[in-house]
Design a protein around this motif. Sequence first.
Motif, PDB file in Angstrom:
ATOM      1  N   TYR A 251     -16.826  -7.177   3.156  1.00 48.32           N
ATOM      2  CA  TYR A 251     -15.740  -6.576   2.918  1.00 48.32           C
ATOM      3  C   TYR A 251     -15.991  -5.320   2.122  1.00 48.32           C
ATOM      4  O   TYR A 251     -16.912  -5.156   1.581  1.00 48.32           O
ATOM      5  CB  TYR A 251     -14.704  -7.418   2.072  1.00 48.32           C
ATOM      6  N   ASN A 252     -15.007  -4.258   2.436  1.00 46.03           N
ATOM      7  CA  ASN A 252     -15.302  -2.896   1.740  1.00 46.03           C
ATOM      8  C   ASN A 252     -14.516  -2.787   0.764  1.00 46.03           C
ATOM      9  O   ASN A 252     -13.636  -1.899   0.408  1.00 46.03           O
ATOM     10  CB  ASN A 252     -14.890  -1.781   3.121  1.00 46.03           C
TER      11      ASN A 252
ATOM     12  N   HIS B   7     -18.121  -9.452  -0.907  1.00 47.07           N
ATOM     13  CA  HIS B   7     -17.910  -7.838  -1.277  1.00 47.07           C
ATOM     14  C   HIS B   7     -19.005  -7.053  -1.201  1.00 47.07           C
ATOM     15  O   HIS B   7     -20.277  -7.671  -1.263  1.00 47.07           O
ATOM     16  CB  HIS B   7     -17.145  -7.973  -2.625  1.00 47.07           C
ATOM     17  N   ARG B   8     -18.891  -5.888  -1.050  1.00 44.97           N
ATOM     18  CA  ARG B   8     -20.085  -4.898  -0.613  1.00 44.97           C
ATOM     19  C   ARG B   8     -21.071  -5.136  -1.826  1.00 44.97           C
ATOM     20  O   ARG B   8     -22.244  -5.002  -1.608  1.00 44.97           O
ATOM     21  CB  ARG B   8     -19.517  -3.579  -0.222  1.00 44.97           C
ATOM     22  N   ASP B   9     -20.562  -5.154  -3.273  1.00 42.43           N
ATOM     23  CA  ASP B   9     -21.515  -5.287  -4.510  1.00 42.43           C
ATOM     24  C   ASP B   9     -22.302  -6.469  -4.260  1.00 42.43           C
ATOM     25  O   ASP B   9     -23.478  -6.465  -4.467  1.00 42.43           O
ATOM     26  CB  ASP B   9     -20.686  -4.856  -5.597  1.00 42.43           C
TER      27      ASP B   9
ATOM     28  N   LYS C 238     -27.501  -9.240  -3.031  1.00 41.52           N
ATOM     29  CA  LYS C 238     -28.008 -10.440  -2.621  1.00 41.52           C
ATOM     30  C   LYS C 238     -29.295 -10.154  -1.789  1.00 41.52           C
ATOM     31  O   LYS C 238     -30.254 -10.539  -1.430  1.00 41.52           O
ATOM     32  CB  LYS C 238     -26.842 -11.166  -1.751  1.00 41.52           C
ATOM     33  N   PHE C 239     -28.831  -8.947  -0.548  1.00 45.17           N
ATOM     34  CA  PHE C 239     -29.654  -8.746   0.324  1.00 45.17           C
ATOM     35  C   PHE C 239     -30.693  -7.167   0.255  1.00 45.17           C
ATOM     36  O   PHE C 239     -31.392  -7.010   0.773  1.00 45.17           O
ATOM     37  CB  PHE C 239     -28.941  -8.362   1.606  1.00 45.17           C
ATOM     38  N   GLY C 240     -30.407  -6.679  -1.019  1.00 41.09           N
ATOM     39  CA  GLY C 240     -31.089  -5.493  -1.405  1.00 41.09           C
ATOM     40  C   GLY C 240     -30.933  -4.256  -0.402  1.00 41.09           C
ATOM     41  O   GLY C 240     -31.898  -3.423  -0.192  1.00 41.09           O
ATOM     42  N   ARG C 241     -29.638  -4.178   0.376  1.00 38.46           N
ATOM     43  CA  ARG C 241     -29.526  -3.177   1.343  1.00 38.46           C
ATOM     44  C   ARG C 241     -28.248  -2.847   1.356  1.00 38.46           C
ATOM     45  O   ARG C 241     -27.209  -3.387   0.878  1.00 38.46           O
ATOM     46  CB  ARG C 241     -29.998  -3.483   2.507  1.00 38.46           C
TER      47      ARG C 241
ATOM     48  N   VAL D 133     -22.617   0.272   6.118  1.00 42.32           N
ATOM     49  CA  VAL D 133     -21.106   0.822   6.449  1.00 42.32           C
ATOM     50  C   VAL D 133     -20.352  -0.204   6.568  1.00 42.32           C
ATOM     51  O   VAL D 133     -20.198  -0.969   7.388  1.00 42.32           O
ATOM     52  CB  VAL D 133     -21.190   1.762   7.614  1.00 42.32           C
ATOM     53  N   TYR D 134     -19.274  -0.291   5.628  1.00 42.27           N
ATOM     54  CA  TYR D 134     -18.445  -1.431   5.417  1.00 42.27           C
ATOM     55  C   TYR D 134     -17.037  -0.966   6.002  1.00 42.27           C
ATOM     56  O   TYR D 134     -16.565   0.123   5.659  1.00 42.27           O
ATOM     57  CB  TYR D 134     -18.421  -1.821   3.820  1.00 42.27           C
ATOM     58  N   PRO D 135     -16.080  -2.260   6.427  1.00 40.99           N
ATOM     59  CA  PRO D 135     -16.756  -3.687   6.403  1.00 40.99           C
ATOM     60  C   PRO D 135     -17.767  -3.694   7.642  1.00 40.99           C
ATOM     61  O   PRO D 135     -17.736  -2.878   8.654  1.00 40.99           O
ATOM     62  CB  PRO D 135     -15.451  -4.351   6.871  1.00 40.99           C
ATOM     63  N   VAL D 136     -18.329  -4.837   7.914  1.00 41.28           N
ATOM     64  CA  VAL D 136     -19.385  -5.176   8.741  1.00 41.28           C
ATOM     65  C   VAL D 136     -19.693  -6.800   8.865  1.00 41.28           C
ATOM     66  O   VAL D 136     -19.207  -7.355   7.907  1.00 41.28           O
ATOM     67  CB  VAL D 136     -20.758  -4.446   8.614  1.00 41.28           C
TER      68      VAL D 136
END
Length: 114
Positions: A8-9, A64-66, A71-74, A77-80
């Motif tokens: 989510y963005n 959420h984006r944060d 978690k993934f270190g990257r 462009v959100y949402p995705v």
Amino acid sequence: MTSLVFVYNSDSGPVSGLLDIGHKLLSPDTYQCSLCNLTHDAFAEKAKWKEFRQNVGMPMEFLHRDEFEKKFGRKAVYPVIFQKNDDLEVLMPKEDIDGLKTLDELIEAVRKAL
């Protein structure tokens, strides 16, 4: 095993949650996360979405984006929506999600993408 990761963005946490609710109620047309608009009303997950995700037969993770970036270190462009196997592959980019007008369209698009 293949899974889907929805991002989510918006950021996690109670303050962000309250700001999101206020924004959805006061100015829904300018809310920045089309994925959230499709899957949630102002206060809760939509029943039809909950039923779909429980019955789709594929693990799904919602971040959420944060949370995603931690978690993934990257970044993205959100949402995705990602398909996750050994790596993350974009299943539906922001432009595609933003183009959907209804929850039914999202559900159909996810089914077709799988």
